[in-house]
Every structure is written in C-alpha cells, then in structure tokens.
Design a protein around this motif. Structure first.
Motif, PDB file in Angstrom:
ATOM      1  N   THR A 123      53.722  33.990  75.443  1.00  0.00           N
ATOM      2  CA  THR A 123      52.730  33.199  74.833  1.00  0.00           C
ATOM      3  C   THR A 123      51.448  33.854  75.472  1.00  0.00           C
ATOM      4  O   THR A 123      51.286  34.152  76.471  1.00  0.00           O
ATOM      5  CB  THR A 123      52.677  31.773  75.229  1.00  0.00           C
ATOM      6  OG1 THR A 123      53.986  31.109  74.883  1.00  0.00           O
ATOM      7  CG2 THR A 123      51.657  30.808  74.738  1.00  0.00           C
ATOM      8  N   HIS A 124      50.409  34.052  74.582  1.00  0.00           N
ATOM      9  CA  HIS A 124      49.114  34.551  74.888  1.00  0.00           C
ATOM     10  C   HIS A 124      48.252  33.607  75.439  1.00  0.00           C
ATOM     11  O   HIS A 124      48.157  32.347  74.722  1.00  0.00           O
ATOM     12  CB  HIS A 124      48.479  35.325  73.697  1.00  0.00           C
ATOM     13  CG  HIS A 124      49.361  36.429  73.171  1.00  0.00           C
ATOM     14  ND1 HIS A 124      50.223  36.260  72.344  1.00  0.00           N
ATOM     15  CD2 HIS A 124      49.080  37.633  73.494  1.00  0.00           C
ATOM     16  CE1 HIS A 124      50.531  37.473  72.023  1.00  0.00           C
ATOM     17  NE2 HIS A 124      50.090  38.187  72.714  1.00  0.00           N
ATOM     18  N   TYR A 125      47.643  33.589  76.455  1.00  0.00           N
ATOM     19  CA  TYR A 125      46.610  32.666  77.187  1.00  0.00           C
ATOM     20  C   TYR A 125      45.254  33.181  77.057  1.00  0.00           C
ATOM     21  O   TYR A 125      45.074  34.272  77.418  1.00  0.00           O
ATOM     22  CB  TYR A 125      47.118  32.242  78.413  1.00  0.00           C
ATOM     23  CG  TYR A 125      48.533  31.477  78.585  1.00  0.00           C
ATOM     24  CD1 TYR A 125      48.655  30.009  78.516  1.00  0.00           C
ATOM     25  CD2 TYR A 125      49.762  32.092  78.471  1.00  0.00           C
ATOM     26  CE1 TYR A 125      49.742  29.406  78.321  1.00  0.00           C
ATOM     27  CE2 TYR A 125      51.025  31.305  78.621  1.00  0.00           C
ATOM     28  CZ  TYR A 125      51.189  29.985  78.411  1.00  0.00           C
ATOM     29  OH  TYR A 125      52.044  29.293  78.566  1.00  0.00           O
ATOM     30  N   HIS A 126      44.470  32.427  77.318  1.00  0.00           N
ATOM     31  CA  HIS A 126      43.150  32.478  77.588  1.00  0.00           C
ATOM     32  C   HIS A 126      42.536  31.508  78.712  1.00  0.00           C
ATOM     33  O   HIS A 126      43.032  30.665  79.065  1.00  0.00           O
ATOM     34  CB  HIS A 126      42.083  32.572  76.412  1.00  0.00           C
ATOM     35  CG  HIS A 126      41.917  31.253  75.859  1.00  0.00           C
ATOM     36  ND1 HIS A 126      40.964  30.430  76.105  1.00  0.00           N
ATOM     37  CD2 HIS A 126      42.598  30.353  74.896  1.00  0.00           C
ATOM     38  CE1 HIS A 126      40.896  29.022  75.553  1.00  0.00           C
ATOM     39  NE2 HIS A 126      42.001  29.219  74.999  1.00  0.00           N
ATOM     40  N   ASP A 127      41.519  32.289  79.480  1.00  0.00           N
ATOM     41  CA  ASP A 127      40.736  31.393  80.658  1.00  0.00           C
ATOM     42  C   ASP A 127      40.088  30.330  80.146  1.00  0.00           C
ATOM     43  O   ASP A 127      39.506  30.382  79.056  1.00  0.00           O
ATOM     44  CB  ASP A 127      39.853  32.306  81.371  1.00  0.00           C
ATOM     45  CG  ASP A 127      40.563  33.326  82.333  1.00  0.00           C
ATOM     46  OD1 ASP A 127      41.852  32.871  82.615  1.00  0.00           O
ATOM     47  OD2 ASP A 127      39.859  34.396  82.325  1.00  0.00           O
ATOM     48  N   ALA A 128      40.257  29.108  80.724  1.00  0.00           N
ATOM     49  CA  ALA A 128      39.636  27.803  79.981  1.00  0.00           C
ATOM     50  C   ALA A 128      38.975  27.476  81.461  1.00  0.00           C
ATOM     51  O   ALA A 128      39.371  27.978  82.488  1.00  0.00           O
ATOM     52  CB  ALA A 128      40.369  26.801  79.703  1.00  0.00           C
TER      53      ALA A 128
ATOM     54  N   PRO B  20      44.726  30.518  70.854  1.00  0.00           N
ATOM     55  CA  PRO B  20      44.799  30.289  69.308  1.00  0.00           C
ATOM     56  C   PRO B  20      44.696  31.850  68.539  1.00  0.00           C
ATOM     57  O   PRO B  20      44.396  32.778  69.222  1.00  0.00           O
ATOM     58  CB  PRO B  20      43.759  29.402  68.785  1.00  0.00           C
ATOM     59  CG  PRO B  20      42.738  29.518  70.027  1.00  0.00           C
ATOM     60  CD  PRO B  20      43.487  29.898  71.081  1.00  0.00           C
ATOM     61  N   SER B  21      45.009  31.798  67.210  1.00  0.00           N
ATOM     62  CA  SER B  21      45.201  32.982  66.570  1.00  0.00           C
ATOM     63  C   SER B  21      44.534  32.751  65.356  1.00  0.00           C
ATOM     64  O   SER B  21      45.013  32.018  64.417  1.00  0.00           O
ATOM     65  CB  SER B  21      46.526  33.755  66.528  1.00  0.00           C
ATOM     66  OG  SER B  21      46.586  34.876  66.055  1.00  0.00           O
TER      67      SER B  21
ATOM     68  N   SER C 214      37.199  39.305  69.136  1.00  0.00           N
ATOM     69  CA  SER C 214      38.068  38.805  68.331  1.00  0.00           C
ATOM     70  C   SER C 214      39.470  39.466  68.632  1.00  0.00           C
ATOM     71  O   SER C 214      39.750  40.405  68.495  1.00  0.00           O
ATOM     72  CB  SER C 214      37.701  38.989  67.004  1.00  0.00           C
ATOM     73  OG  SER C 214      38.719  38.195  66.348  1.00  0.00           O
ATOM     74  N   TYR C 215      40.419  38.416  69.076  1.00  0.00           N
ATOM     75  CA  TYR C 215      41.681  38.736  69.246  1.00  0.00           C
ATOM     76  C   TYR C 215      42.538  38.019  68.167  1.00  0.00           C
ATOM     77  O   TYR C 215      42.265  36.900  67.761  1.00  0.00           O
ATOM     78  CB  TYR C 215      42.238  38.141  70.723  1.00  0.00           C
ATOM     79  CG  TYR C 215      41.634  38.747  71.792  1.00  0.00           C
ATOM     80  CD1 TYR C 215      42.302  39.907  72.145  1.00  0.00           C
ATOM     81  CD2 TYR C 215      40.643  38.379  72.475  1.00  0.00           C
ATOM     82  CE1 TYR C 215      41.537  40.690  73.377  1.00  0.00           C
ATOM     83  CE2 TYR C 215      40.180  38.819  73.505  1.00  0.00           C
ATOM     84  CZ  TYR C 215      40.391  40.073  73.784  1.00  0.00           C
ATOM     85  OH  TYR C 215      39.991  40.792  74.876  1.00  0.00           O
TER      86      TYR C 215
END
Length: 109
Positions: A47-52, A60-61, A77-78
C-alpha cells in the motif's frame, strides 16, 4: 523527468520500445518473470502511503502534492494504481514493479 528523456533517447537509438529494452537487457537475462511496467490487480504487494499531519495515510490514486517555494510551488502528481492499467505508457521515471525474488535477482546480478 530526466529518466523519461533518457527513455526517449534509448528508444530512438535502439529502435525498440522501452518495454522491449528492459525485457531484452534485464528481465529475460536475469529470469525476472514477475517484473514489468504493469501487473494484474491481484499482484499488488504493498500500500502506498503519504505523510499526513498526525500519521501516514494510504495514498489515493491519483495523489497531488504541493511542493514548496524551492520547487517554484509546483504540484507533483503520483498515480500508484497506474501499474494496473495496461494502457499506460512504460515510463522509466514511474518505474517497473515486481516481486521480492525478482528484485533479489536484480540486486545479485
């Protein structure tokens, strides 16, 4: 991205698609049978994660990230789900995807 410029150069010089170059130069000689630019959905390994602010969140994608002033406030943009779309173009800057045993073949070569 610089890698996409290199892709264009390689495909022009060799008269092969980037996918053919990768297969003929890397994945076939190293017997990396589960590595490519796209995979069926049931092969997703992570699962791809991003910093929050409080904790990492699933990415999200597509996911757009605002860069700071040192990057001219650009937006990056990813799209982590692009590997499941066989219609997407092979991109060196987006990379290939594979399983751990294929990756070990690559590292040990």
């Amino acid at each position: 991205m610089a890698l996409d410029v290199l892709d264009g150069l390689l495909t022009t010089v060799t008269q092969q698609s980037l996918e053919e170059i990768i297969k003929n130069s890397i994945t076939i000689p190293l017997n990396m049978t589960n590595t490519g630019f796209t995979l069926p959905d049931n092969h997703q390994l992570d699962t791809h994660y991003h910093d929050a602010l409080s904790q990492p969140l699933p990415m999200p994608s597509p996911y757009c990230m605002q860069l700071d002033e040192s990057w001219n406030n650009e937006i990056l943009s990813y799209n982590p789900k692009r590997i499941f779309n066989p219609e997407t173009y092979p991109s060196g800057s987006s990379g290939t995807v594979g399983n751990p045993s294929d990756f070990m073949q690559f590292i040990l070569a």
